[in-house]
Write a protein that holds these residues in place. Structure first.
Motif, PDB file in Angstrom:
ATOM      1  N   PHE A 173     -11.347   9.249  13.486  1.00 23.37           N
ATOM      2  CA  PHE A 173     -10.605   9.596  12.279  1.00 23.37           C
ATOM      3  C   PHE A 173      -9.672  10.771  12.561  1.00 23.37           C
ATOM      4  CE2 PHE A 173     -10.173  12.201   8.416  1.00 23.37           C
ATOM      5  CZ  PHE A 173      -9.516  11.298   7.612  1.00 23.37           C
ATOM      6  N   LYS A 174      -8.451  10.680  11.997  1.00 24.05           N
ATOM      7  CA  LYS A 174      -7.503  11.772  11.953  1.00 24.05           C
ATOM      8  C   LYS A 174      -6.908  11.825  10.558  1.00 24.05           C
ATOM      9  CE  LYS A 174      -5.991  11.889  16.776  1.00 24.05           C
ATOM     10  NZ  LYS A 174      -4.854  11.726  17.696  1.00 24.05           N
ATOM     11  N   ARG A 175      -6.608  13.037  10.137  1.00 27.23           N
ATOM     12  CA  ARG A 175      -6.058  13.184   8.788  1.00 27.23           C
ATOM     13  C   ARG A 175      -4.710  12.488   8.679  1.00 27.23           C
ATOM     14  NH1 ARG A 175      -6.417  18.970   6.095  1.00 27.23           N
ATOM     15  NH2 ARG A 175      -8.582  18.339   6.353  1.00 27.23           N
ATOM     16  N   TYR A 176      -3.921  12.577   9.745  1.00 24.14           N
ATOM     17  CA  TYR A 176      -2.632  11.903   9.738  1.00 24.14           C
ATOM     18  C   TYR A 176      -2.581  11.006  10.961  1.00 24.14           C
ATOM     19  CZ  TYR A 176      -1.627  15.746   6.583  1.00 24.14           C
ATOM     20  OH  TYR A 176      -1.678  16.644   5.555  1.00 24.14           O
ATOM     21  N   THR A 178      -2.529   6.450  12.291  1.00 24.05           N
ATOM     22  CA  THR A 178      -2.939   5.071  12.004  1.00 24.05           C
ATOM     23  C   THR A 178      -3.772   4.480  13.126  1.00 24.05           C
ATOM     24  OG1 THR A 178      -0.871   4.286  12.968  1.00 24.05           O
ATOM     25  CG2 THR A 178      -0.894   4.668  10.592  1.00 24.05           C
ATOM     26  N   ASN A 183      -9.146   5.227  10.084  1.00 28.30           N
ATOM     27  CA  ASN A 183      -7.856   5.093   9.399  1.00 28.30           C
ATOM     28  C   ASN A 183      -7.455   3.622   9.256  1.00 28.30           C
ATOM     29  OD1 ASN A 183      -8.041   7.744  10.737  1.00 28.30           O
ATOM     30  ND2 ASN A 183      -6.164   8.121   9.625  1.00 28.30           N
ATOM     31  N   GLN A 184      -7.676   2.853  10.319  1.00 27.77           N
ATOM     32  CA  GLN A 184      -7.380   1.418  10.245  1.00 27.77           C
ATOM     33  C   GLN A 184      -8.305   0.710   9.269  1.00 27.77           C
ATOM     34  OE1 GLN A 184      -7.554  -0.098  14.234  1.00 27.77           O
ATOM     35  NE2 GLN A 184      -5.846   1.171  14.973  1.00 27.77           N
ATOM     36  N   LEU A 186      -9.750   2.030   6.634  1.00 30.18           N
ATOM     37  CA  LEU A 186      -9.358   2.375   5.270  1.00 30.18           C
ATOM     38  C   LEU A 186      -8.185   1.507   4.798  1.00 30.18           C
ATOM     39  CD1 LEU A 186      -9.620   6.264   5.393  1.00 30.18           C
ATOM     40  CD2 LEU A 186     -11.022   4.734   4.019  1.00 30.18           C
ATOM     41  N   GLU A 187      -7.252   1.279   5.687  1.00 31.95           N
ATOM     42  CA  GLU A 187      -6.135   0.415   5.316  1.00 31.95           C
ATOM     43  C   GLU A 187      -6.610  -1.004   5.059  1.00 31.95           C
ATOM     44  OE1 GLU A 187      -3.334   0.691   8.425  1.00 31.95           O
ATOM     45  OE2 GLU A 187      -2.728   2.774   7.971  1.00 31.95           O
ATOM     46  N   SER A 831     -18.148   6.016   8.987  1.00 30.04           N
ATOM     47  CA  SER A 831     -18.196   7.359   8.387  1.00 30.04           C
ATOM     48  C   SER A 831     -19.467   8.081   8.789  1.00 30.04           C
ATOM     49  CB  SER A 831     -18.100   7.254   6.863  1.00 30.04           C
ATOM     50  OG  SER A 831     -16.893   6.617   6.484  1.00 30.04           O
TER      51      SER A 831
END
Length: 983
Positions: A173-176, A178, A183-184, A186-187, A831
């Motif tokens: 995970f990174k805050r900013y 993809t 992050n992937q 979540l999308e 998570s």
């Protein structure tokens, strides 16, 4: 660990080379550039830690096929063992040969190094001059990493673990971004959620079911948290129950310490010191008793010898007579020696007179004498003779040279006179040259006059114009003045008008006549008569002939001057010849005078007179010695007669029979004196023994007094008045110290079992084992109730979920929901993984921070100690760097400086102090050698000497290897053992 010996089979430039490190713990290795110092450092690191294949290829020797060697080290646990590494065997892995013959592998060596790696060793125990500037850019984080390496063994694994944690967290995970997985996900989940919302929009009660489901899920989550808290409380109770025996033991020791409040004043190692004093006093008391017995025995023997001793007057007379023995023996030997010497000198005199062969006899020596100046006179006569001979030869040579020079000069003058011109020819040529010169001079003057005429023509016009302008100006002034006279009736204006008119006309006329005169000058003499012309060749030939004539005249003048000098030198030569003849006459008179005084000189050439003087002087000296020796013989015989009379008088006085010769008489007296001397020595010996015994008794009593006073001091420090009370207090203090040690051990055990923060709570908690077990049962019951409620909520959630599934009749909705749930579950799992990694990283960071804080203060304190010593007390404190500030030091006057404000030498000394402090902190765990390479390049002589003192003190507990190419550093390290690589 200390390095004892290194055997290099092949490494870089070193092949079949051995180095002995066992001579001392502090060693200075000196070598010039390219002598192999860095290669030896790298060899030591290679033997301890190994090298990758590429680096091993770099150090492969050019002149040998073997690459590797052996390193003998001394370990405190295993003693001496040898580490062997060969590149071509076991891929460079180490083999360790122990003293008992056992072999160990690379893994065993790593265990002996306590997990130390090459990078950690170079960061702590090794540095060079190129590393000295690192301290200027060192930040808090970098210093902390080094401190972490001090506190934790295997710190490299911690760094690797932290790196892997960062990589895995960034991958999840990174805050900013993809690319990370969460992050992937979540999308993807957001996309699935939109599809699900579109599919279930037609279901009216679907939202209520979902709310119910969310409510149940929240309750389940709360129940999970409650269950986790209950399990944590239950675990604490179980640890508390398990630690009860240790807690009871801790309270017991603590109570015993607090109840027994004993005065802790007691001398250090008091019992051992008291036992030592008692053991020291016991032999002194025995020795004192023995001294008293010996003293009584010496007195008895001394009295016996004094009663047997003869009268003192007889002994004195015997000693006086016997003292003449040496004189009599010397006189006897001298008499024999003088007789032999007289015979020898007589033979030498006769031999020397025969060798000289000048008609002198031994009897003639009595009347022969030389005045003090005769040697100088003969030497002067010889010198005059030699000088006269030399001057006569030189005078003849000078006469020959003068004659040759005169003939040469006359010949040269004749040759140059033949080359002169006749007077008539010379005058004709000279007249011709003068005419040519006059013509050329007139032509030159004509050219100059033409130039001046052209210049005058220009000046003439300007001068005429200027004259006219002046005339016009004065005429105008005259007219104006004349008009003014009529207008103003002023008579002076008329006078002025006349004056202006006269001046103007006069100036014009003077200018006119001067121009006319100058025109005459320039017009006159314009026509020059041309002399009779002659060719250039005739003029050049005339010049050459005249020049040759002048040259011959000059040469003749010089030669005539030299001829005149030659004539003067000839007259001077005649004067020298006359003076030399007079000098020869005076010398002959001096020689004749010596012949009259010493007729034997006629038999010898003049040049040998000085040598004859020395020979005769030696003969006369021998004759005087012979006469003196005859006188000494008479004196010796008289002294020997007196000694014989003294011995006869002594024998008559003591009623001894006279001996046949003097030797026997002296032997009889000597035997008598030896007997008396032996008796006196015995008495003196007993007196000395008696005095020595008294002195020893006095010293022994003083020594015993010192030990007794020291024993009283021990009693005073312990605040007791007897030996029994001293031992009792020692036992009480030992018991109390034992209780404190036991208390500390129990505390350490409790800290390992329980949290340090809760330790005081558990100790102060007075609950017994039954109370704790009852609380444990209550916690277990509460946990069981929570788990039952959790199962009930799960059943309700399942029913609601079934109803939702029933409402989701369409297959698209079911499929979409299924995919959404799967993606949600996957997100939950990711998570959870991310949270676990995050917690692990925070725990690791907290652990590192604790260890840094634990060791940082100690390292900075030791750094300040070394830095203060190196700078002679100029700097007293050091402050560690922070994120935005470098190292700061505080001077003796309280002023603080950043590291960038210090000189290069002082910065180097701060860095070395830091490295020494870090090495000292590590030395408790890693006993490894400390290596420095030319670290004193910016040190002055005083601070370099202080650094050597620090190295000497460090070498008492840790091996120090200093590599240098500076001769001045080698001279500063005179107290260290040195190894030179230049040979």
């Amino acid at each position: 660990m200390r390095i004892e010996h290194a055997k290099i089979f092949g490494f870089g430039k070193w092949v079949d080379h051995s180095i002995d490190f066992s001579k001392a713990s502090g060693i200075c290795i000196y070598g010039e550039n390219e002598s192999g110092k860095s290669t030896i450092q790298r060899f030591i690191l290679f033997m301890l830690f190994g090298l990758p294949p590429k680096q091993r290829n770099f150090y492969r020797p050019k002149t040998s096929g073997r690459m590797g060697g052996r390193l003998t080290v001394n370990d405190t646990e295993y003693g001496k063992y040898t580490i062997e590494r060969l590149d071509e065997v076991r891929n460079g892995a180490a083999v360790c040969y122990l003293p008992d013959g056992e072999k160990k592998d690379e893994e065993w060596l790593r265990e002996r190094l306590h997990g130390m790696t090459l990078e950690t060793y170079q960061a702590i125990f090794s540095f060079s001059a190129t590393d000295l500037n690192d301290i200027k850019s060192m930040k808090e984080e970098e210093l902390g990493e080094v401190i972490l390496g001090i506190g934790l063994s295997g710190s490299s694994k911690i760094y690797q673990l932290e790196k892997r944690l960062d990589q895995r967290l960034a991958g999840l995970f990174k805050r900013y971004g993809t690319k990370p997985i969460i992050n992937q996900q979540l999308e993807t989940l957001e996309l699935r959620f939109k599809e699900l919302q579109q599919s279930k929009s037609k279901e009216a009660s679907y939202l209520e079911k979902q709310d119910k489901k969310s409510e149940l899920q929240t309750e389940i989550t709360q129940l999970h948290e409650s269950i986790s808290f209950s399990k944590s409380e239950l675990s604490k109770l179980e640890r508390h129950i398990g630690a009860l025996p240790l807690i009871y033991e801790y309270r017991q020791y603590l109570s015993a310490i607090q109840s027994e409040k004993i005065d802790r004043s007691f001398p250090e190692k008091g019992i051992e010191r008291l036992q030592s004093l008692k053991q020291a006093l016991l032999p002194m008391q025995s020795e004192l008793h023995l001294l008293k017995e010996n003293e009584a025995m010496y007195r008895r023997k001394l009295e016996d010898l004094q009663t047997q001793s003869p009268a003192g007057t007889i002994i004195s007379q015997a000693e006086a007579v016997y003292s003449l023995k040496a004189q009599w023996q010397d006189d006897n030997q001298q008499l024999k020696k003088l007789v032999a010497m007289i015979e020898k000198v007589t033979i030498q005199i006769e031999t020397e007179l025969g060798r000289l062969n000048i008609g002198l006899e031994k009897e003639d020596l009595e009347n022969l004498s030389f005045p003090f100046h005769i040697e100088k006179t003969w030497q002067e006569i010889k010198k005059q003779y030699e000088q006269l001979t030399f001057e006569q030869g030189k005078l003849k040579e000078e006469e020959h040279q003068l004659k040759q020079e005169r003939n040469y000069l006359l010949n040269q003058i004749g040759m140059h006179e033949d080359g002169l011109l006749t007077d008539e020819t010379y005058q004709d040529l000279d007249s011709l040259l003068k005419k040519h010169n006059e013509f050329h001079l007139l032509e030159k003057l004509k050219e100059e006059k033409d130039q001046e005429r052209k210049s005058w023509s220009k000046r003439r016009k300007k001068k005429q114009e200027k004259s006219k302008q002046i005339l016009y100006i004065f005429s105008l002034l005259a007219v104006i003045s004349f008009i003014g006279t009529f207008l103003t009736d002023i008579s002076q204006l008329m006078l002025a008008a006349c004056l202006f008119a006269l001046v103007g006309i006069g100036q014009f006329l003077w200018s006119y006549y001067s121009v006319k005169e100058m025109d005459k000058i320039f017009t006159e003499g314009n026509s020059l008569s041309n002399p009779s012309s002659s060719s250039v060749e005739e003029r050049n030939r005339a010049e050459q002939l005249i020049q040759m004539h002048s040259k011959h005249q000059k040469e003749i003048a010089q030669l005539e001057e030299k001829l005149s000098n030659n004539n003067m030198n000839s007259l001077a030569w005649k004067e020298k010849e006359k003076a030399l003849k007079e000098k020869e006459m005076r010398m002959n008179e001096s020689i004749h005078t010596q012949y009259i005084n010493y007729p034997f000189l006629r038999n010898l050439e003049l040049i040998y007179w000085p040598e004859l003087y020395h020979a005769l002087k030696n003969v006369l000296h021998m004759e005087r010695e012979r006469k003196q020796q005859m006188k000494e013989i008479e004196e010796v015989k008289h002294r020997m007669s007196q000694i014989s009379d003294n011995i006869n008088e002594f024998f008559a006085e003591v009623n001894w029979t006279l001996s046949a010769n003097m030797e026997e008489s002296f032997k009889r007296i000597e035997a008598f004196l030896l007997k008396q001397d032996q008796s006196n020595r015995q008495m003196q010996q007993y007196e000395e023994l008696l005095s020595e015994s008294k002195e020893k008794e006095h010293q022994l009593r003083q020594k015993m007094t010192g030990y007794e006073q020291e024993r009283d001091v021990l009693f005073s420090v312990a605040k007791v008045d007897s030996e029994e009370a001293f031992y009792h207090k020692s036992r009480m203090l030992d018991e109390q110290e034992g209780n404190e040690i036991a208390l500390e051990k129990v505390k350490l055990q409790l800290e390992n079992m329980l949290a340090v923060a809760d330790l005081e709570y558990y100790v102060d908690n007075k609950l017994g084992e039954l109370d704790l077990k009852e609380k444990k049962q209550h916690s277990m019951y509460k946990l069981d109730q929570l788990e039952r409620e959790l199962n009930n909520k799960r059943e309700q959630l399942a029913r609601v979920q079934a109803e939702i599934e029933a409402m989701e009749s369409s297959s698209q909705y079911s499929d979409t929901l299924h995919q959404f749930e799967m993606e949600t579950e996957k997100l939950h799992q990711l998570s959870k993984d991310w949270a676990v990694l995050k917690v692990a990283k925070e725990v690791l960071a907290d652990t590192k921070r604790d260890y840094r804080e634990k060791y940082l203060s100690m390292v900075i304190e030791r750094t300040a100690f070394y830095f203060q010593h190196l700078t002679g007390g100029n700097y007293t404190k050091i402050f560690a760097p922070s994120e935005d500030k470098p190292f700061i030091v505080e001077a003796e006057d309280g002023i603080r400086y950043t590291i960038n404000e210090l000189s290069q030498g002082t910065v180097d000394q701060l860095y070395i102090s830091l490295r020494l402090a870090i090495s000292e902190a590590m030395s408790d765990v890693h006993q490894l050698p400390f290596i420095m390479d030319d670290a004193f390049v910016h040190f002055d002589s005083i601070r370099a000497q202080r650094m050597v003192e620090i190295m000497e003190s460090i070498s008492d507990r840790q091996q120090v290897l200093l590599f240098t190419c500076k001769n001045e550093v080698l001279k500063s390290c005179e107290k260290l053992y040195s190894i030179s690589l230049n040979n």
